[in-house]
Design a protein around this motif. Structure first.
Motif, PDB file in Angstrom:
ATOM      1  N   ALA A   1      11.613 -10.559  -2.776  1.00  0.00           N
ATOM      2  CA  ALA A   1      11.070 -11.155  -1.550  1.00  0.00           C
ATOM      3  C   ALA A   1      12.147 -11.409  -0.502  1.00  0.00           C
ATOM      4  CB  ALA A   1      10.345 -12.460  -1.861  1.00  0.00           C
ATOM      5  N   LEU A   2      13.417 -11.232  -0.841  1.00  0.00           N
ATOM      6  CA  LEU A   2      14.478 -11.426   0.145  1.00  0.00           C
ATOM      7  C   LEU A   2      14.330 -10.402   1.270  1.00  0.00           C
ATOM      8  CD1 LEU A   2      17.673 -12.009  -2.044  1.00  0.00           C
ATOM      9  CD2 LEU A   2      16.436 -13.713  -0.691  1.00  0.00           C
TER      10      LEU A   2
ATOM     11  N   PHE B   1       0.519  -3.035 -10.388  1.00  0.00           N
ATOM     12  CA  PHE B   1       0.796  -4.325 -10.996  1.00  0.00           C
ATOM     13  C   PHE B   1       2.200  -4.761 -10.571  1.00  0.00           C
ATOM     14  CE2 PHE B   1      -2.124  -2.154 -13.845  1.00  0.00           C
ATOM     15  CZ  PHE B   1      -3.094  -3.119 -14.079  1.00  0.00           C
ATOM     16  N   ILE B   2       2.370  -6.049 -10.308  1.00  0.00           N
ATOM     17  CA  ILE B   2       3.685  -6.617 -10.005  1.00  0.00           C
ATOM     18  C   ILE B   2       3.874  -7.812 -10.933  1.00  0.00           C
ATOM     19  CG2 ILE B   2       5.174  -7.680  -8.271  1.00  0.00           C
ATOM     20  CD1 ILE B   2       3.539  -6.319  -6.106  1.00  0.00           C
TER      21      ILE B   2
ATOM     22  N   LEU C   1       5.997 -14.239  -3.614  1.00  0.00           N
ATOM     23  CA  LEU C   1       5.443 -12.890  -3.607  1.00  0.00           C
ATOM     24  C   LEU C   1       3.923 -12.908  -3.585  1.00  0.00           C
ATOM     25  CD1 LEU C   1       7.812 -11.012  -6.083  1.00  0.00           C
ATOM     26  CD2 LEU C   1       7.460 -10.466  -3.680  1.00  0.00           C
ATOM     27  N   VAL C   2       3.323 -13.791  -4.367  1.00  0.00           N
ATOM     28  CA  VAL C   2       1.861 -13.848  -4.436  1.00  0.00           C
ATOM     29  C   VAL C   2       1.268 -14.118  -3.056  1.00  0.00           C
ATOM     30  CG1 VAL C   2      -0.105 -15.093  -5.406  1.00  0.00           C
ATOM     31  CG2 VAL C   2       1.859 -14.523  -6.854  1.00  0.00           C
ATOM     32  N   ASP C   3       1.921 -14.968  -2.276  1.00  0.00           N
ATOM     33  CA  ASP C   3       1.414 -15.299  -0.942  1.00  0.00           C
ATOM     34  C   ASP C   3       1.503 -14.119   0.029  1.00  0.00           C
ATOM     35  OD1 ASP C   3       0.923 -17.821  -1.896  1.00  0.00           O
ATOM     36  OD2 ASP C   3       2.649 -18.767  -0.926  1.00  0.00           O
ATOM     37  N   LEU C   4       2.248 -13.083  -0.354  1.00  0.00           N
ATOM     38  CA  LEU C   4       2.403 -11.904   0.504  1.00  0.00           C
ATOM     39  C   LEU C   4       1.389 -10.803   0.190  1.00  0.00           C
ATOM     40  CD1 LEU C   4       6.300 -11.478   0.466  1.00  0.00           C
ATOM     41  CD2 LEU C   4       4.921 -12.321   2.370  1.00  0.00           C
ATOM     42  N   ARG C   5       0.411 -11.076  -0.654  1.00  0.00           N
ATOM     43  CA  ARG C   5      -0.482 -10.030  -1.132  1.00  0.00           C
ATOM     44  C   ARG C   5      -1.010  -9.100  -0.020  1.00  0.00           C
ATOM     45  NH1 ARG C   5      -3.985  -9.538  -5.691  1.00  0.00           N
ATOM     46  NH2 ARG C   5      -3.617 -11.721  -6.224  1.00  0.00           N
ATOM     47  N   PRO C   6      -1.528  -9.611   1.114  1.00  0.00           N
ATOM     48  CA  PRO C   6      -2.042  -8.679   2.133  1.00  0.00           C
ATOM     49  C   PRO C   6      -0.988  -7.697   2.632  1.00  0.00           C
ATOM     50  CG  PRO C   6      -2.820 -10.907   2.567  1.00  0.00           C
ATOM     51  CD  PRO C   6      -1.780 -11.014   1.497  1.00  0.00           C
ATOM     52  N   ARG C   7       0.238  -8.164   2.836  1.00  0.00           N
ATOM     53  CA  ARG C   7       1.303  -7.262   3.297  1.00  0.00           C
ATOM     54  C   ARG C   7       1.684  -6.275   2.196  1.00  0.00           C
ATOM     55  NH1 ARG C   7       6.219 -10.411   5.916  1.00  0.00           N
ATOM     56  NH2 ARG C   7       6.632  -8.345   6.807  1.00  0.00           N
TER      57      ARG C   7
ATOM     58  N   PHE D   1      -1.098  -9.264  -9.789  1.00  0.00           N
ATOM     59  CA  PHE D   1       0.117  -9.924 -10.264  1.00  0.00           C
ATOM     60  C   PHE D   1       0.016 -10.249 -11.750  1.00  0.00           C
ATOM     61  CE2 PHE D   1      -0.065 -10.816  -5.723  1.00  0.00           C
ATOM     62  CZ  PHE D   1       1.194 -10.413  -5.330  1.00  0.00           C
ATOM     63  N   LEU D   2       1.105 -10.010 -12.458  1.00  0.00           N
ATOM     64  CA  LEU D   2       1.225 -10.361 -13.865  1.00  0.00           C
ATOM     65  C   LEU D   2       2.190 -11.533 -13.961  1.00  0.00           C
ATOM     66  CD1 LEU D   2       1.716  -6.746 -15.300  1.00  0.00           C
ATOM     67  CD2 LEU D   2      -0.427  -7.997 -15.046  1.00  0.00           C
TER      68      LEU D   2
END
Length: 299
Positions: A25-26, A50-51, A60-66, A77-78
């Motif tokens: 996410a950096l 899958f991530i 990362l989860v909050d970035l799902r749409p992007r 997400f796993l």
């Protein structure tokens, strides 16, 4: 085709940048570095991605749409409450894989969308796995692969060598057959628990060699250099974000400045990455400046 992007590591070599942010996410030129892996698996034909996530997973989860926009298909997400290692992640995922092969890519690699030849080569060969490799990289022992022709004969420091073999570097992308996913332990490293065992059992492991630009952004130096001197046009994003206040007179060398970053009066910046919200003062050379804390030098 199903794909897995590995993003659960703690990013210890990038601390303190990763204290509260997972490495993938950096930002690299103002957008998360994981976009390179996602664009690559999307170009290769992935229809479900899958991530795996662990450390600071919500970033990362909050970035799902992007993330889904970059890859062009649904992302799932796993979550790993404790790190499973690559072998453990693959073992847990195995019952859910629906495609004839699984494309696996590290979330911290800088590579263009070039994985279609890897997928095609794997489909054409009777290999348990096919690895993307290169000779155009700064070789690390941990990524070293020994090959004979188009076959892998050793990984890291183990394996068969001869006058006919040569060393190449694993690019952090490989395709695994269903047979590769069976018998993996619930925890561990896929090199130790997978590749070494496959080679010792005489299973075929193939390669696709690329000359395309590639790098691993897993250290402070590589993280900085990968965006200060981008290898190709696929590393998108301006040097200085429109919301940064870093005047040209303060930049005496290459500078990447994130949104909200500021170069204070008298700053002289050379080979510097300013993270979002960072404040730079004085003369700085070859450093990464976080939003809080002292600049981090790299050599």
């Amino acid at each position: 085709m199903d794909a897995l992007v590995l993003a659960a590591g703690r990013g210890t070599r990038l601390r303190p940048l990763t204290n509260a942010t997972p490495k993938p996410a950096l930002p690299v030129r103002h957008a998360p570095m994981i976009r390179f892996a996602l664009r690559a698996v999307g170009e290769a034909g992935a229809t479900r991605v899958f991530i795996n996530v662990h450390h600071a997973a919500s970033a990362l989860v909050d970035l799902r749409p992007r993330l889904e926009a970059w890859v062009g298909c649904p992302v799932e997400f796993l979550r790993e409450e404790s790190l499973l290692g690559t072998a453990g992640t693959l073992a847990k995922l195995a019952p859910r894989v629906r495609s004839s092969a699984l494309l696996v890519v590290n979330g911290d690699v800088l590579l263009p969308p070039l994985l279609s030849p890897l997928v095609r080569a794997h489909a054409a060969e009777d290999s348990v796995a096919t690895m993307l490799v290169t000779t155009h990289a700064r070789t690390e022992l941990a990524r070293s692969v020994c090959v004979d022709g188009r076959r892998v004969v050793g990984v890291r420091v183990r394996g068969r060598t001869s006058a006919q073999t040569r060393r190449v570097v694993f690019c952090g992308a490989h395709v695994l057959s269903p047979a590769a996913l069976t018998g993996l332990p619930p925890r561990g490293d896929v090199v130790e628990e997978g590749y070494w065992r496959w080679l010792e059992a005489g299973r075929a492991v193939g390669i696709v060699e690329t000359r395309a630009p590639w790098d691993d952004l897993g250290t402070i130096a590589r993280y900085a250099e990968g965006q200060l001197w981008p290898a190709d046009d696929f590393v998108d994003g301006p040097d200085v974000h429109p919301e940064a206040d870093v005047p040209a007179r303060t930049r005496v060398g290459p500078v990447v400045a994130g949104p909200g970053s500021v170069a204070l009066p008298g700053a002289r910046l050379d080979q510097v990455v300013l993270m979002p919200g960072a404040r730079a003062q004085g003369a700085l050379r070859r450093g990464v400046v976080p939003a809080a804390g002292a600049p981090i030098a790299f050599s």
